[in-house]
Scaffold this active site. Structure first.
Site, PDB file in Angstrom:
ATOM      1  N   SER A 259       0.840  -1.192   0.000  1.00 20.49           N
ATOM      2  CA  SER A 259       0.000   0.000   0.000  1.00 20.49           C
ATOM      3  C   SER A 259       0.880   1.250   0.000  1.00 20.49           C
ATOM      4  CB  SER A 259      -0.897   0.006   1.234  1.00 20.49           C
ATOM      5  OG  SER A 259      -0.130   0.358   2.362  1.00 20.49           O
ATOM      6  N   LYS A 260       0.210   2.379  -0.062  1.00 19.84           N
ATOM      7  CA  LYS A 260       0.934   3.657  -0.079  1.00 19.84           C
ATOM      8  C   LYS A 260       1.913   3.756   1.088  1.00 19.84           C
ATOM      9  CE  LYS A 260      -1.247   6.751  -3.070  1.00 19.84           C
ATOM     10  NZ  LYS A 260      -2.674   6.497  -3.275  1.00 19.84           N
ATOM     11  N   ARG A 261       1.540   3.141   2.216  1.00 16.23           N
ATOM     12  CA  ARG A 261       2.403   3.222   3.390  1.00 16.23           C
ATOM     13  C   ARG A 261       3.764   2.568   3.159  1.00 16.23           C
ATOM     14  NH1 ARG A 261      -1.017   0.372   6.766  1.00 16.23           N
ATOM     15  NH2 ARG A 261      -2.584   0.759   5.192  1.00 16.23           N
ATOM     16  N   GLY A 263       5.640   3.171   0.903  1.00 21.50           N
ATOM     17  CA  GLY A 263       6.541   4.125   0.259  1.00 21.50           C
ATOM     18  C   GLY A 263       6.431   4.070  -1.241  1.00 21.50           C
TER      19      GLY A 263
END
Ligand code: GLU
Length: 489
Positions: A259-261, A263
């Site tokens: 996911s976006k988390r 990076g």
């Protein structure tokens, strides 16, 4: 792995249907790779559809980013991309047909009523679902709601006892029950009485896939429940359903959905980090697909297209492996011709303001620098970092400073500087460089290794770097060696 044979009697037409609500995500790009490979393998077409119906979140710069990323990866598509929002009349017409045939109906339930319904379900520990409360309104009840000024969504009937089956090219036989699909599904947003609001995802995808004569829908497994719903829509609209293949998700190191988390998730991010298109495409193919024995892991998209099939696509999620991506990228860079490598590095050097004028602007010098750095590159960006001491005079780091304190280091460098001064600006051949070193070592009475390390410290400011003699020769050509040695004395 499921052994499901692919019938290719009908022409293969696949599509990628990205929503331009963000940059090209690695998961979407991997879906694109599988679609492209499948189309290539079967001599079919790979089409593109921009799903921009979410007007508030869709942006033209995201569309541009997606097209650019696909092009960069070498995933060429056939024909002009279909712009979904331009097809809204076809979507509305399909909804009107479903209303007319009784497969769909208007639901006037208000947000408050739906919230109360969900709260009651939660209190009773039931799964949230629409309870189909407006499925069979009488004309009088409907009129009463309209008279109240209520707007209506359009819902598609999903019978609880419906059984939906398909043969998934990745997952094998699939079976869903209508009762697991959350009740009658909204296919058009709220609109005033008599109108049809904005058509929603499952409906528009089916209408468009049918209109584009898509033979195989290849997409991420997060769409499996949508497939069950969409198959009911195909049936109600009287369209033949395509074959489906649901590809495994891409997971992070912890085994969770990337996911976006995590990076870096956009193709443009990987590109900016210095990954090559070839390595990234190669890596994405390996994310979920196992090449046949003997093929190895390093291949081009064209190689993979010769042998790609869904029998070798895993069902389990594919864990993202940076080491493997880095290894592949190194392989690609090491395989580039010297001129190609230089041509890829020069723009990065130019961005830093390097190589624009003077001896460092000389194409042959730049080529030789690319040849020197090439074998140690993992990322193209390493070719910027490692080129730094060739374009700018580096400070000495702690190790380099310590090296200069070693006994004999400075006297041998001083002897070398004198000899180099006598040699002058003429080119320095490798044997000449070796002779100068040997002579300086003899004069100072130390081991050659000490001088070599000290020379590296003086030239590069560090004890790490590429081949010393070649480094020295390159710096000599731009007149940068003697001054760097002298500053250490
Ligand atoms: N726009 C959808 C997405 O980006 C497309 C899914 C599909 O391939 O049907 O997830």
């Amino acid at each position: 792995m499921a052994a499901v044979s692919v019938s290719t009697d009908q022409p293969v037409r696949v599509r990628l249907a990205p929503s331009p609500t963000g940059t090209l995500h690695i998961g979407t790009a991997r879906t694109a790779v599988f679609n492209w490979l499948f189309a290539r393998r079967h001599g079919g077409q790979f089409l593109l559809r921009i799903e921009d119906t979410d007007r508030s979140r869709s942006k033209s710069e995201y569309t541009a980013n997606i097209l650019d990323g696909l092009q960069w990866l070498g995933l060429s598509w056939d024909g002009e991309p279909v712009i979904q929002s331009a097809r809204i009349e076809a979507h509305r017409a399909a909804i009107a047909r479903l209303l007319a045939s009784g497969h769909a109906y208007r639901c006037y339930a208000s947000d408050d009523e739906l919230t109360a319904m969900r709260e009651a379900q939660a209190a009773a520990k039931q799964a949230p679902r629409y309870d189909n409360r407006h499925r069979d309104l009488s004309p009088e009840q409907e009129q009463a709601y309209i008279a109240e000024g209520r707007e209506a969504v359009v819902r598609f009937r999903i019978d609880d006892d419906a059984v939906i089956t398909w043969n998934d090219l990745v997952r094998g036989p699939m079976r869903w029950s209508g009762s697991d699909l959350g009740g009658d599904m909204v296919i058009a947003r709220r609109a005033p009485a008599g109108e049809i609001g904005d058509p929603l995802y499952n409906l528009v995808v089916v209408v468009d896939d049918a209109a584009m004569a898509i033979s195989h829908v290849i997409r991420g497994e997060d769409h499996i429940a949508n497939t069950a719903k969409q198959l009911l829509l195909y049936e109600a609209l009287g369209h033949a359903a395509p074959v489906f293949a649901h590809t495994p998700l891409i997971l992070n190191q912890e085994g969770k959905k990337l996911s976006k988390r995590d990076g870096v998730t956009s193709v443009s991010d990987f590109r900016a980090m210095g990954y090559t298109a070839e390595a990234l495409a190669n890596y994405m193919t390996l994310l979920g697909w196992s090449p046949p024995e003997g093929m190895g892991e390093r291949f081009s998209l064209d190689d993979a297209a010769q042998v790609f099939d869904f029998d070798r696509v895993n069902r389990a999620g594919a864990r993202f492996d940076w080491d493997k991506l880095n290894w592949l990228n190194g392989q690609v860079l090491h395989g580039l011709s010297a001129t190609t490598l230089r041509d890829q590095l020069v723009p990065l050097w130019t961005e830093r303001g390097w190589g624009g004028s003077g001896p460092v602007a000389e194409p042959q010098w730049q080529l030789d620098l690319a040849i020197l750095l090439g074998p140690s590159l993992t990322l193209l960006a390493d070719g910027v970092e490692q080129a730094t001491p060739f374009f700018t005079t580096p400070e000495l780091n702690d190790d380099a400073r310590a090296q200069l304190e070693v006994e004999g280091a400075r006297p041998s460098l001083a002897a070398l500087a004198t000899a180099l001064d006598q040699h002058g600006g003429a080119p320095l051949s490798a044997p000449e460089a070796q002779e100068l070193l040997t002579a300086a070592v003899g004069a100072a009475g130390i081991k050659k290794g000490v001088l070599m390390k000290s020379l590296r410290a003086a030239l590069l400011g560090s004890l790490q770097g590429p081949d010393l003699i070649e480094t020295w020769r390159l710096l000599h050509r731009i007149g940068a060696d003697l001054s760097r040695i002298r500053r250490c004395l």
